[in-house]
Design an enzyme around this catalytic site. Structure first.
Site, PDB file in Angstrom:
ATOM      1  CD  GLU A  43       0.027   9.294   7.086  1.00 13.85           C
ATOM      2  OE1 GLU A  43       0.457   9.370   8.249  1.00 13.85           O
ATOM      3  OE2 GLU A  43       0.744   9.263   6.077  1.00 13.85           O
ATOM      4  CD1 TRP A  45      -1.747  -2.078   2.364  1.00 17.38           C
ATOM      5  CD2 TRP A  45      -2.897  -1.526   0.526  1.00 17.38           C
ATOM      6  NE1 TRP A  45      -2.714  -3.037   2.174  1.00 17.38           N
ATOM      7  CE2 TRP A  45      -3.443  -2.706   1.048  1.00 17.38           C
ATOM      8  CE3 TRP A  45      -3.460  -0.989  -0.647  1.00 17.38           C
ATOM      9  CZ2 TRP A  45      -4.508  -3.371   0.463  1.00 17.38           C
ATOM     10  CZ3 TRP A  45      -4.526  -1.650  -1.234  1.00 17.38           C
ATOM     11  CH2 TRP A  45      -5.037  -2.817  -0.672  1.00 17.38           C
TER      12      TRP A  45
HETATM   13  P1  FAD Z   1      -5.453  -3.250   9.832  1.00 14.14           P
HETATM   14  O1  FAD Z   1      -4.369  -2.773  10.733  1.00 14.14           O
HETATM   15  O2  FAD Z   1      -5.487  -4.697   9.486  1.00 14.14           O
HETATM   16  O3  FAD Z   1      -6.844  -2.825  10.453  1.00 14.14           O
HETATM   17  C1  FAD Z   1      -8.112  -3.308   9.951  1.00 14.14           C
HETATM   18  C2  FAD Z   1      -9.201  -2.750  10.866  1.00 14.14           C
HETATM   19  O4  FAD Z   1      -8.989  -3.238  12.201  1.00 14.14           O
HETATM   20  C3  FAD Z   1      -9.171  -1.234  10.960  1.00 14.14           C
HETATM   21  O5  FAD Z   1     -10.476  -0.751  11.080  1.00 14.14           O
HETATM   22  C4  FAD Z   1      -8.411  -0.988  12.266  1.00 14.14           C
HETATM   23  O6  FAD Z   1      -8.723   0.247  12.878  1.00 14.14           O
HETATM   24  C5  FAD Z   1      -8.918  -2.149  13.114  1.00 14.14           C
HETATM   25  N1  FAD Z   1      -7.972  -2.449  14.196  1.00 14.14           N
HETATM   26  C6  FAD Z   1      -6.663  -2.780  14.107  1.00 14.14           C
HETATM   27  N2  FAD Z   1      -6.130  -2.927  15.332  1.00 14.14           N
HETATM   28  C7  FAD Z   1      -7.131  -2.657  16.221  1.00 14.14           C
HETATM   29  C8  FAD Z   1      -7.199  -2.597  17.645  1.00 14.14           C
HETATM   30  N3  FAD Z   1      -6.135  -2.809  18.406  1.00 14.14           N
HETATM   31  N4  FAD Z   1      -8.399  -2.283  18.198  1.00 14.14           N
HETATM   32  C9  FAD Z   1      -9.478  -2.027  17.454  1.00 14.14           C
HETATM   33  N5  FAD Z   1      -9.472  -2.046  16.101  1.00 14.14           N
HETATM   34  C10 FAD Z   1      -8.311  -2.350  15.490  1.00 14.14           C
HETATM   35  N6  FAD Z   1       1.386   2.828   4.226  1.00 14.14           N
HETATM   36  C11 FAD Z   1       2.692   3.240   4.103  1.00 14.14           C
HETATM   37  O7  FAD Z   1       3.574   2.796   4.838  1.00 14.14           O
HETATM   38  N7  FAD Z   1       3.051   4.155   3.148  1.00 14.14           N
HETATM   39  C12 FAD Z   1       2.141   4.680   2.285  1.00 14.14           C
HETATM   40  O8  FAD Z   1       2.515   5.504   1.439  1.00 14.14           O
HETATM   41  C13 FAD Z   1       0.772   4.255   2.383  1.00 14.14           C
HETATM   42  N8  FAD Z   1      -0.155   4.706   1.479  1.00 14.14           N
HETATM   43  C14 FAD Z   1      -1.427   4.163   1.494  1.00 14.14           C
HETATM   44  C15 FAD Z   1      -2.315   4.476   0.454  1.00 14.14           C
HETATM   45  C16 FAD Z   1      -3.566   3.892   0.410  1.00 14.14           C
HETATM   46  C17 FAD Z   1      -4.490   4.160  -0.750  1.00 14.14           C
HETATM   47  C18 FAD Z   1      -3.974   3.019   1.453  1.00 14.14           C
HETATM   48  C19 FAD Z   1      -5.355   2.407   1.444  1.00 14.14           C
HETATM   49  C20 FAD Z   1      -3.103   2.717   2.481  1.00 14.14           C
HETATM   50  C21 FAD Z   1      -1.810   3.253   2.506  1.00 14.14           C
HETATM   51  N9  FAD Z   1      -0.884   2.896   3.475  1.00 14.14           N
HETATM   52  C22 FAD Z   1       0.428   3.317   3.386  1.00 14.14           C
HETATM   53  C23 FAD Z   1      -1.218   1.872   4.465  1.00 14.14           C
HETATM   54  C24 FAD Z   1      -2.052   2.386   5.621  1.00 14.14           C
HETATM   55  O9  FAD Z   1      -1.291   3.211   6.462  1.00 14.14           O
HETATM   56  C25 FAD Z   1      -2.646   1.171   6.340  1.00 14.14           C
HETATM   57  O10 FAD Z   1      -3.648   0.645   5.473  1.00 14.14           O
HETATM   58  C26 FAD Z   1      -3.217   1.500   7.700  1.00 14.14           C
HETATM   59  O11 FAD Z   1      -2.182   1.734   8.621  1.00 14.14           O
HETATM   60  C27 FAD Z   1      -4.116   0.379   8.248  1.00 14.14           C
HETATM   61  O12 FAD Z   1      -3.480  -0.853   8.171  1.00 14.14           O
HETATM   62  P2  FAD Z   1      -4.245  -2.105   7.512  1.00 14.14           P
HETATM   63  O13 FAD Z   1      -4.821  -1.669   6.219  1.00 14.14           O
HETATM   64  O14 FAD Z   1      -3.307  -3.244   7.534  1.00 14.14           O
HETATM   65  O15 FAD Z   1      -5.459  -2.374   8.482  1.00 14.14           O
END
Ligand code: FAD
Length: 385
Positions: free
Chosen positions: A364, A163
């Site tokens: 973020e 991502w």
């Molecule tokens: P997960 O961590 O798997 O979370 C899934 C859901 O579970 C979320 O609703 C979350 O809030 C919830 N959850 C997780 N842990 C808990 C908890 N302890 N208690 C309650 N709820 C919880 N990353 C980079 O490093 N660099 C980038 O340039 C970058 N660009 C991006 C661009 C796009 C278009 C997108 C979609 C993402 C990008 N990201 C980037 C990644 C982004 O930062 C992550 O998607 C984000 O941190 C969430 O991680 P995840 O998608 O793995 O979700």
């Protein structure tokens, strides 16, 4: 129609900040807005956009030296707001370039990194990306599996990042990896053998932005590629804090744009013999949206002033990111409905903004992560795990 800056918050800006806002707004309206729905439809953003933004002077504008303008944090926020009024993808390009990649190099890199990369990045001639997230390490980046191990005088990096905004466009990737001294950051030229970037398709959100998977397969770098003085999650978190600050301003622009469009549309469109804006239910929506947009603008301005006074804390940034993205999403969803069928097309901006804001709510730090930060600050009890 009166100004949508209902509380005259922009009167609190300095003359220079207002002038920067006008310049960015004019550029965004004339150069970017006419092309953005096409980029969104095609799921791309041309690389010449970065050069244009570099000429405009917004890439790393809040950093000092190395070709950066050194403006106030508030001025940077206003620029983010005016770019995101057109599309969150444009603000994302600027955030990743200026607040993540350039800030990381500026704050944690060596003098060689700074002189090598920052002037070209400020000009938009070199693009940066920021590799923190992995497929199994999102909200919990400390569980990342990418490793950097020493081999003689070199570092060898193995792993994959997921991502990553600007991933396939980037000339330099800031990569965070596990080492036997804790998590460390590296400035990785993307031309290094073993580095590859693969675009992620089928996105329904932030389509005017490139998102990629980065693969690092025995990427060998000299010792000098490492950021020398930072260990642990503090490194990436300082950068994320910068980018979140830009987001809490940016989404005010997206929300304002949705309010503008729904106001104009409902004044024009007639049903039951009069403009939609003449119905009480519509005016209630417009009033609620106006309050949401203006409250978010005040939060952004206040946090900007705190940042300029070097008094902004990470949990205040969490407050702003959570509150303003939530407000913007509500406004965008309401605006989408107010345009009826017309609201689902790319001829209008409301559904594009609404879909983009779904990403902005996730990256973020999700709503849940920022809620947990505020909960921690209030209770003293960390509930992240
Ligand atoms: P997960 O961590 O798997 O979370 C899934 C859901 O579970 C979320 O609703 C979350 O809030 C919830 N959850 C997780 N842990 C808990 C908890 N302890 N208690 C309650 N709820 C919880 N990353 C980079 O490093 N660099 C980038 O340039 C970058 N660009 C991006 C661009 C796009 C278009 C997108 C979609 C993402 C990008 N990201 C980037 C990644 C982004 O930062 C992550 O998607 C984000 O941190 C969430 O991680 P995840 O998608 O793995 O979700």
């Amino acid at each position: 129609m009166k100004t949508l800056d209902f509380l005259a918050a922009d009167d609190q800006l300095s003359e220079e900040e207002r002038a920067i806002g006008r310049t960015v707004r004019d550029y965004a309206h004339s150069e970017l807005a006419p092309r953005v729905s096409e980029w969104f439809e095609q799921g791309t953003i041309p690389s010449d956009v970065a050069r244009g933004l570099g000429k405009l002077g917004v890439l790393g504008m809040h950093l000092d030296g190395y070709g950066c303008a050194g403006t106030s944090a508030t001025a940077y926020g206003v620029a983010c707001r005016e770019l995101e009024a057109v599309d969150s993808g444009l603000r994302s390009l600027v955030s990743v370039q200026g607040s993540l990649a350039m800030f990381a190099i500026h704050r944690w890199g060596t003098e060689e990194h700074r002189t090598e990369w920052l002037p070209r990045m400020a000009a938009g001639e070199a693009i940066g990306c920021f590799g923190l997230t992995e497929s199994d390490a999102g909200s919990d980046p400390g569980s990342m599996r990418t490793t950097a191990r020493r081999d003689g005088g070199d570092w060898v990096i193995n792993g994959a990042k997921m991502w990553i905004t600007n991933g396939t466009l980037a000339d330099v990737a800031v990569i965070w990896a596990q080492t036997d001294e804790g998590i460390r950051g590296f400035a990785v030229p993307t031309s290094t053998p073993g580095f590859s970037a693969h675009e992620i398709g089928r996105k329904l959100s932030l389509r005017a932005s490139i998102t990629a998977e980065l693969v690092l397969d025995n990427v060998r770098l000299p010792e000098s590629a490492a950021f020398p003085d930072i260990r642990g999650l503090k490194g990436p978190l300082t950068c994320l804090n910068e980018a979140r600050y830009g987001i809490l301003w940016g989404v005010v622009g997206a929300a304002r744009s949705c309010l503008e469009e729904s106001l104009a549309y409902t004044l024009e469109r007639e049903q039951f013999g009069k403009p939609l804006a003449g119905f009480q239910l519509t005016q209630r929506k417009l009033a609620d949206m106006t309050i949401a947009v203006n409250n978010a603008a005040l939060v952004a301005l206040h946090l900007g002033r705190l940042k300029d006074a070097d008094a902004l804390t990470p949990v205040q940034v969490s407050y702003g990111k959570l509150a303003n993205v939530r407000a913007a999403l509500d406004v965008a969803r309401t605006a989408r409905g107010m345009l009826g069928a017309a609201g689902i097309t790319l001829d209008h901006s409301v559904m594009r903004h609404m879909n983009n804001l779904e990403t902005v709510a996730t990256y973020e730090g999700t709503e849940e992560m920022h809620s947990l930060s505020i909960g921690h600050a209030l209770t003293g009890i960390p509930a992240f795990r």
